[in-house]
Design a protein around this motif. Structure first.
Motif, PDB file in Angstrom:
ATOM      1  N   LYS A   2      40.915  35.736  42.059  1.00 46.80           N
ATOM      2  CA  LYS A   2      41.148  34.429  41.149  1.00 46.80           C
ATOM      3  C   LYS A   2      39.851  34.696  39.939  1.00 46.80           C
ATOM      4  O   LYS A   2      38.781  34.420  40.459  1.00 46.80           O
ATOM      5  CB  LYS A   2      41.248  33.132  41.928  1.00 46.80           C
ATOM      6  N   VAL A   3      40.499  34.216  38.939  1.00 48.78           N
ATOM      7  CA  VAL A   3      39.589  34.113  37.748  1.00 48.78           C
ATOM      8  C   VAL A   3      39.441  32.869  37.125  1.00 48.78           C
ATOM      9  O   VAL A   3      40.444  32.291  36.638  1.00 48.78           O
ATOM     10  CB  VAL A   3      39.777  35.285  36.645  1.00 48.78           C
ATOM     11  N   ILE A   4      38.456  32.199  37.013  1.00 51.28           N
ATOM     12  CA  ILE A   4      37.924  30.917  36.170  1.00 51.28           C
ATOM     13  C   ILE A   4      37.196  31.504  34.849  1.00 51.28           C
ATOM     14  O   ILE A   4      36.209  32.261  34.942  1.00 51.28           O
ATOM     15  CB  ILE A   4      37.004  30.244  36.878  1.00 51.28           C
ATOM     16  N   LYS A  63      36.349  36.754  46.159  1.00 48.82           N
ATOM     17  CA  LYS A  63      37.698  36.425  45.763  1.00 48.82           C
ATOM     18  C   LYS A  63      37.782  35.658  44.510  1.00 48.82           C
ATOM     19  O   LYS A  63      38.763  35.267  44.286  1.00 48.82           O
ATOM     20  CB  LYS A  63      38.476  35.980  47.088  1.00 48.82           C
ATOM     21  N   ILE A  64      36.667  34.997  44.146  1.00 47.91           N
ATOM     22  CA  ILE A  64      36.542  34.267  42.890  1.00 47.91           C
ATOM     23  C   ILE A  64      35.631  34.768  42.030  1.00 47.91           C
ATOM     24  O   ILE A  64      34.471  35.067  42.478  1.00 47.91           O
ATOM     25  CB  ILE A  64      36.183  32.776  43.223  1.00 47.91           C
ATOM     26  N   PRO A  70      37.876  38.038  28.881  1.00 46.32           N
ATOM     27  CA  PRO A  70      37.803  39.072  30.314  1.00 46.32           C
ATOM     28  C   PRO A  70      38.912  40.216  30.248  1.00 46.32           C
ATOM     29  O   PRO A  70      39.114  40.641  31.476  1.00 46.32           O
ATOM     30  CB  PRO A  70      38.040  37.957  31.305  1.00 46.32           C
ATOM     31  N   LYS A  71      39.746  40.156  28.997  1.00 44.80           N
ATOM     32  CA  LYS A  71      40.877  40.993  29.089  1.00 44.80           C
ATOM     33  C   LYS A  71      40.722  42.302  29.704  1.00 44.80           C
ATOM     34  O   LYS A  71      41.531  42.943  30.506  1.00 44.80           O
ATOM     35  CB  LYS A  71      41.559  40.963  27.611  1.00 44.80           C
ATOM     36  N   LEU A 117      40.676  42.860  38.454  1.00 46.09           N
ATOM     37  CA  LEU A 117      40.471  41.989  39.205  1.00 46.09           C
ATOM     38  C   LEU A 117      41.602  41.307  40.009  1.00 46.09           C
ATOM     39  O   LEU A 117      41.727  40.902  41.015  1.00 46.09           O
ATOM     40  CB  LEU A 117      39.997  40.726  38.350  1.00 46.09           C
ATOM     41  N   LYS A 118      42.619  41.529  39.139  1.00 45.00           N
ATOM     42  CA  LYS A 118      44.274  41.000  39.693  1.00 45.00           C
ATOM     43  C   LYS A 118      44.602  41.932  40.732  1.00 45.00           C
ATOM     44  O   LYS A 118      45.210  41.590  41.908  1.00 45.00           O
ATOM     45  CB  LYS A 118      45.120  41.089  38.716  1.00 45.00           C
ATOM     46  N   GLU A 119      44.389  43.360  40.723  1.00 48.45           N
ATOM     47  CA  GLU A 119      44.660  44.423  41.524  1.00 48.45           C
ATOM     48  C   GLU A 119      44.111  43.965  42.889  1.00 48.45           C
ATOM     49  O   GLU A 119      44.636  44.474  43.999  1.00 48.45           O
ATOM     50  CB  GLU A 119      44.474  45.635  41.253  1.00 48.45           C
TER      51      GLU A 119
END
Length: 323
Positions: A118-120, A96-97, A105-106, A112-114
């Motif tokens: 969560k993205v750092i 989840k991270i 990362p575009k 990832l969002k789907e």
């Protein structure tokens, strides 16, 4: 206990991240960091295939029930990397991270969002951080010139870069580069960051899967024992100062290109450093904070010590300074 926007968003106890480190970010270290209450990052491309990555993620899950991340670094490579397949393995694993680094990362953000991940995003400039915020990342790890690995090409130290990022961004910020103790954590918080990222400091822990000789070399080193390679290739990397790094710098001075330099500075040679304990087997990453590292504790001892030092500084020293 310290609560920041970062600890609240990512569900960890302490505002400390163990950043992705090639060959070092394996299950035993990540689980130890997670169990200490900090956030560990498994390094995706340490694993030779997406299938092996899935197995390593499952190893972490067997060792901890706490949150952890997977590092996904997109950088120029001599051999093509099946990025999409690795990303599919991450998403399907239920992680989840994700900590992204290198290029934007575009292209991966919709997937990832789907998946509710969560993205750092780790970056080395404010302009890249702003771009990452625009594409929807949840937090930024801003990497100062002091860091190990890739400090970018702007040569901006953390004392300037961190508050500049804080002034420009709305999302949580993790300060990266040069951090190794409680003093650094307090400094980062004072500059407006929500936590710190450490790589080199976690290499000198009992759980780090690298040879004892290398851990002892880190402890014996000073802040002057790092070198910048690949400067002429606009792909600057901070490495431990050894004969191989010196040779790479010499080759660059002679005008050699990546086709000749690559085999000398290959990641596979660097891997042998960690496995066999021969510091001259290849180039290997080390940040300038190497000068602050004086022991090889367990991960739990290190994390708890850093937090205790930070709390003591805030509660005692600062309160006595302000009248």
């Amino acid at each position: 206990m310290m609560k920041t926007r970062f600890t609240e968003m990512f569900g960890v106890e302490h505002p400390i991240v163990q950043g992705g480190m090639q060959w070092v970010g394996r299950a035993e270290l990540i689980a130890a960091v997670a169990n200490s209450g900090a956030l560990g990052c498994l390094t995706a491309f340490t694993q030779p295939s997406p299938e092996e990555l899935t197995k390593e993620i499952n190893r972490v899950k067997d060792l901890t029930d706490r949150p952890f991340a997977v590092n996904f670094t997109i950088l120029p490579t001599l051999k093509p990397v099946p990025y999409d397949e690795y990303m599919d393995a991450i998403v399907q694993s239920g992680v989840k991270i994700v900590e992204t680094a290198g290029n934007s990362p575009k292209v991966h953000m919709p997937k990832l969002k789907e998946a509710g991940i969560k993205v750092i995003h780790k970056c080395t400039s404010v302009r890249h951080a702003i771009s990452a915020q625009k594409v929807g990342v949840d937090a930024i790890s801003i990497d100062g010139f002091e860091c190990a690995g890739h400090p970018g090409e702007d040569d901006t130290p953390g004392l300037i870069l961190i508050p500049r990022a804080v002034d420009q961004l709305d999302i949580p910020i993790v300060a990266s580069g040069g951090f190794a103790d409680g003093r650094g954590l307090v400094a980062a918080l004072a500059l407006g960051a929500d936590g710190i990222n450490m790589g080199t400091r976690f290499m000198a822990t009992k759980e780090a899967p690298i040879h004892q000789n290398i851990k002892e070399k880190i402890v014996a080193a000073s802040e002057l024992d790092t070198s910048l390679i690949f400067r002429t290739l606009r792909n600057t990397s901070r490495m431990f100062s050894n004969g191989v790094a010196a040779k790479v710098i010499s080759m660059e001075a002679e005008g050699k290109q990546i086709e000749e330099i690559g085999p000398v500075a290959s990641g596979q040679r660097g891997r042998l450093v960690y496995e066999n304990g021969d510091e001259e087997a290849g180039v290997w990453s080390a940040g300038m904070c190497i000068g602050l590292i004086k022991d090889i504790p367990t991960v739990e001892e290190l994390v708890h010590r850093i937090v205790a030092e930070a709390e003591e500084l805030i509660e005692q020293r600062f309160s006595s300074i302000v009248a």
